[in-house]
Design a protein around this motif. Structure first.
Motif, PDB file in Angstrom:
ATOM      1  N   GLY A 265       7.126  -9.121 -13.971  1.00  0.00           N
ATOM      2  CA  GLY A 265       7.143  -8.054 -14.970  1.00  0.00           C
ATOM      3  C   GLY A 265       6.215  -6.936 -14.558  1.00  0.00           C
ATOM      4  N   LEU A 266       6.683  -5.715 -14.695  1.00  0.00           N
ATOM      5  CA  LEU A 266       5.894  -4.534 -14.337  1.00  0.00           C
ATOM      6  C   LEU A 266       5.749  -3.671 -15.573  1.00  0.00           C
ATOM      7  N   VAL A 267       4.522  -3.577 -16.080  1.00  0.00           N
ATOM      8  CA  VAL A 267       4.271  -2.816 -17.294  1.00  0.00           C
ATOM      9  C   VAL A 267       3.383  -1.619 -16.986  1.00  0.00           C
ATOM     10  N   GLY A 268       3.462  -0.627 -17.866  1.00  0.00           N
ATOM     11  CA  GLY A 268       2.651   0.571 -17.701  1.00  0.00           C
ATOM     12  C   GLY A 268       3.167   1.665 -18.604  1.00  0.00           C
ATOM     13  N   SER A 269       2.312   2.600 -18.893  1.00  0.00           N
ATOM     14  CA  SER A 269       2.690   3.698 -19.772  1.00  0.00           C
ATOM     15  C   SER A 269       3.624   4.662 -19.053  1.00  0.00           C
ATOM     16  N   SER A 270       4.207   5.584 -19.813  1.00  0.00           N
ATOM     17  CA  SER A 270       5.070   6.606 -19.230  1.00  0.00           C
ATOM     18  C   SER A 270       4.275   7.432 -18.224  1.00  0.00           C
ATOM     19  N   GLY A 271       4.864   7.637 -17.046  1.00  0.00           N
ATOM     20  CA  GLY A 271       4.192   8.411 -16.014  1.00  0.00           C
ATOM     21  C   GLY A 271       3.329   7.599 -15.079  1.00  0.00           C
ATOM     22  N   SER A 272       3.347   6.288 -15.230  1.00  0.00           N
ATOM     23  CA  SER A 272       2.508   5.449 -14.372  1.00  0.00           C
ATOM     24  C   SER A 272       3.153   5.143 -13.024  1.00  0.00           C
ATOM     25  N   GLY A 273       4.421   5.521 -12.843  1.00  0.00           N
ATOM     26  CA  GLY A 273       5.069   5.361 -11.545  1.00  0.00           C
ATOM     27  C   GLY A 273       6.046   4.212 -11.451  1.00  0.00           C
ATOM     28  N   LYS A 274       6.414   3.606 -12.578  1.00  0.00           N
ATOM     29  CA  LYS A 274       7.291   2.436 -12.565  1.00  0.00           C
ATOM     30  C   LYS A 274       8.674   2.767 -11.994  1.00  0.00           C
ATOM     31  N   SER A 275       9.290   3.828 -12.499  1.00  0.00           N
ATOM     32  CA  SER A 275      10.627   4.188 -12.025  1.00  0.00           C
ATOM     33  C   SER A 275      10.596   4.712 -10.596  1.00  0.00           C
ATOM     34  N   THR A 276       9.507   5.381 -10.224  1.00  0.00           N
ATOM     35  CA  THR A 276       9.345   5.819  -8.834  1.00  0.00           C
ATOM     36  C   THR A 276       9.350   4.620  -7.905  1.00  0.00           C
ATOM     37  N   LEU A 277       8.636   3.576  -8.296  1.00  0.00           N
ATOM     38  CA  LEU A 277       8.604   2.355  -7.484  1.00  0.00           C
ATOM     39  C   LEU A 277       9.996   1.755  -7.346  1.00  0.00           C
ATOM     40  N   ALA A 278      10.754   1.720  -8.435  1.00  0.00           N
ATOM     41  CA  ALA A 278      12.115   1.183  -8.378  1.00  0.00           C
ATOM     42  C   ALA A 278      12.970   1.942  -7.366  1.00  0.00           C
ATOM     43  N   ARG A 279      12.875   3.258  -7.375  1.00  0.00           N
ATOM     44  CA  ARG A 279      13.654   4.080  -6.440  1.00  0.00           C
ATOM     45  C   ARG A 279      13.236   3.818  -4.997  1.00  0.00           C
ATOM     46  N   LEU A 280      11.954   3.629  -4.774  1.00  0.00           N
ATOM     47  CA  LEU A 280      11.467   3.363  -3.424  1.00  0.00           C
ATOM     48  C   LEU A 280      11.950   2.005  -2.925  1.00  0.00           C
ATOM     49  N   ILE A 281      11.909   1.002  -3.790  1.00  0.00           N
ATOM     50  CA  ILE A 281      12.349  -0.340  -3.411  1.00  0.00           C
ATOM     51  C   ILE A 281      13.821  -0.339  -3.003  1.00  0.00           C
TER      52      ILE A 281
ATOM     53  N   CYS B 238       0.824  -1.232   0.000  1.00  0.00           N
ATOM     54  CA  CYS B 238       0.000   0.000   0.000  1.00  0.00           C
ATOM     55  C   CYS B 238       0.852   1.273   0.000  1.00  0.00           C
ATOM     56  N   VAL B 239       1.798   1.349  -0.918  1.00  0.00           N
ATOM     57  CA  VAL B 239       2.733   2.475  -0.962  1.00  0.00           C
ATOM     58  C   VAL B 239       2.157   3.640  -1.764  1.00  0.00           C
TER      59      VAL B 239
ATOM     60  N   ASP C 206      14.527   6.698  -2.413  1.00  0.00           N
ATOM     61  CA  ASP C 206      13.497   7.673  -2.085  1.00  0.00           C
ATOM     62  C   ASP C 206      12.597   7.062  -1.021  1.00  0.00           C
ATOM     63  N   HIS C 207      11.813   7.907  -0.348  1.00  0.00           N
ATOM     64  CA  HIS C 207      10.981   7.432   0.755  1.00  0.00           C
ATOM     65  C   HIS C 207       9.504   7.577   0.411  1.00  0.00           C
ATOM     66  N   PRO C 208       8.688   6.574   0.752  1.00  0.00           N
ATOM     67  CA  PRO C 208       7.256   6.673   0.485  1.00  0.00           C
ATOM     68  C   PRO C 208       6.571   7.624   1.465  1.00  0.00           C
ATOM     69  N   ASP C 209       5.474   8.217   1.029  1.00  0.00           N
ATOM     70  CA  ASP C 209       4.662   9.036   1.930  1.00  0.00           C
ATOM     71  C   ASP C 209       3.873   8.148   2.886  1.00  0.00           C
ATOM     72  N   GLU C 210       3.410   7.039   2.365  1.00  0.00           N
ATOM     73  CA  GLU C 210       2.660   6.061   3.156  1.00  0.00           C
ATOM     74  C   GLU C 210       3.038   4.657   2.682  1.00  0.00           C
ATOM     75  N   GLY C 211       2.733   3.671   3.515  1.00  0.00           N
ATOM     76  CA  GLY C 211       2.977   2.291   3.138  1.00  0.00           C
ATOM     77  C   GLY C 211       4.339   1.790   3.592  1.00  0.00           C
TER      78      GLY C 211
END
Length: 233
Positions: free
Chosen positions: A44-60, A8-9, A64-69
């Motif tokens: 596999g993680l798919v999604g269009s540009s801007g869907s948050g894929k690279s943000t998720l990678a940085r958080l993992i 729930c990030v 970077d730090h999540p706001d919640e989760g």
């Protein structure tokens, strides 16, 4: 227990417009997103540009730090770990980025780039380090003598092999591949994808394979997760 659990990030970034006097707005990158990766699997993680894929990678990876989760790696909270635990997490989770050129220092030889994490985490003699670099280059389809080359002397496909060699140098348990083949031509893409499958079969690493290319994802993944930016609004 799953190797990686994203629970729930949510993550947003401030967006300022019109100068500092204007109250900042926020762009929502991820909203209550959850994911599991089992040891030795490829998700596999798919999604269009801007869907948050690279943000998720940085958080993992703890960049970077999540706001919640919460993000757990082998039951350890990635963003609460400290000291030796955090050091071990850095060994166990590695990433291969999309831009194979900017991921390497242009002033360093290929060998120096690959050996850097080995020097930081392992006690090896100079001779042992050199042998390990040669082994990694050969594992990724290059030659031991390539360690003397600089990035500008190599093709994009060769450079991505170098990045993969560096990423697996510490025997990680999870490899995050963030659009790792999207900047390469189709023939080289296929070669790199086959290499990744061979390395996974040999070393048992788990992959989080992030891409907008559904064909590549389905070739690599045991399970596919779709990120939809429309679902965040």
């Amino acid at each position: 227990m799953s190797l990686l659990v994203v629970n729930c990030v949510t993550k947003s970034y401030p967006l300022r417009r019109g100068g500092w006097s204007v109250k900042p707005k926020h762009v929502l990158a991820l909203q209550r997103f959850s994911l599991r990766v089992e040891a030795g699997s490829c998700v596999g993680l798919v999604g269009s540009s801007g869907s948050g894929k690279s943000t998720l990678a940085r958080l993992i990876l703890g960049l970077d730090h999540p706001d919640e989760g919460q993000i757990l790696f082998e039951g350890v909270d990635v963003h609460r770990a400290g000291g030796t635990v955090r050091q071990q997490l850095r060994r166990d989770m590695q990433i291969v980025f999309q831009d194979c050129w900017s991921a390497l220092n242009p002033r360093w030889t290929v060998g120096r780039s690959i050996v850097e994490p080995i020097r930081n985490f392992e006690k090896r003699t100079e001779h042992e380090q050199a042998l390990r670099v040669e082994e990694l280059l050969e594992l990724t389809g290059l030659h031991g003598c390539d360690r003397h080359k600089y990035p500008h002397q190599m093709s994009g496909g060769q450079l991505q092999r170098v990045n993969i060699a560096r990423a697996i140098a510490l025997h990680p348990k999870l490899l995050v591949l963030d659009e790792a083949v999207s900047s390469l031509d189709r023939i080289v893409q296929v070669q790199i994808l086959n290499l990744l499958r061979e390395l996974q079969a040999r070393f048992g690493m788990a992959y989080l394979f992030i891409s907008h290319d559904r064909e590549a994802v389905h070739f690599m993944a045991d399970r596919v997760v779709t990120m939809d930016k429309e679902a965040r609004s």
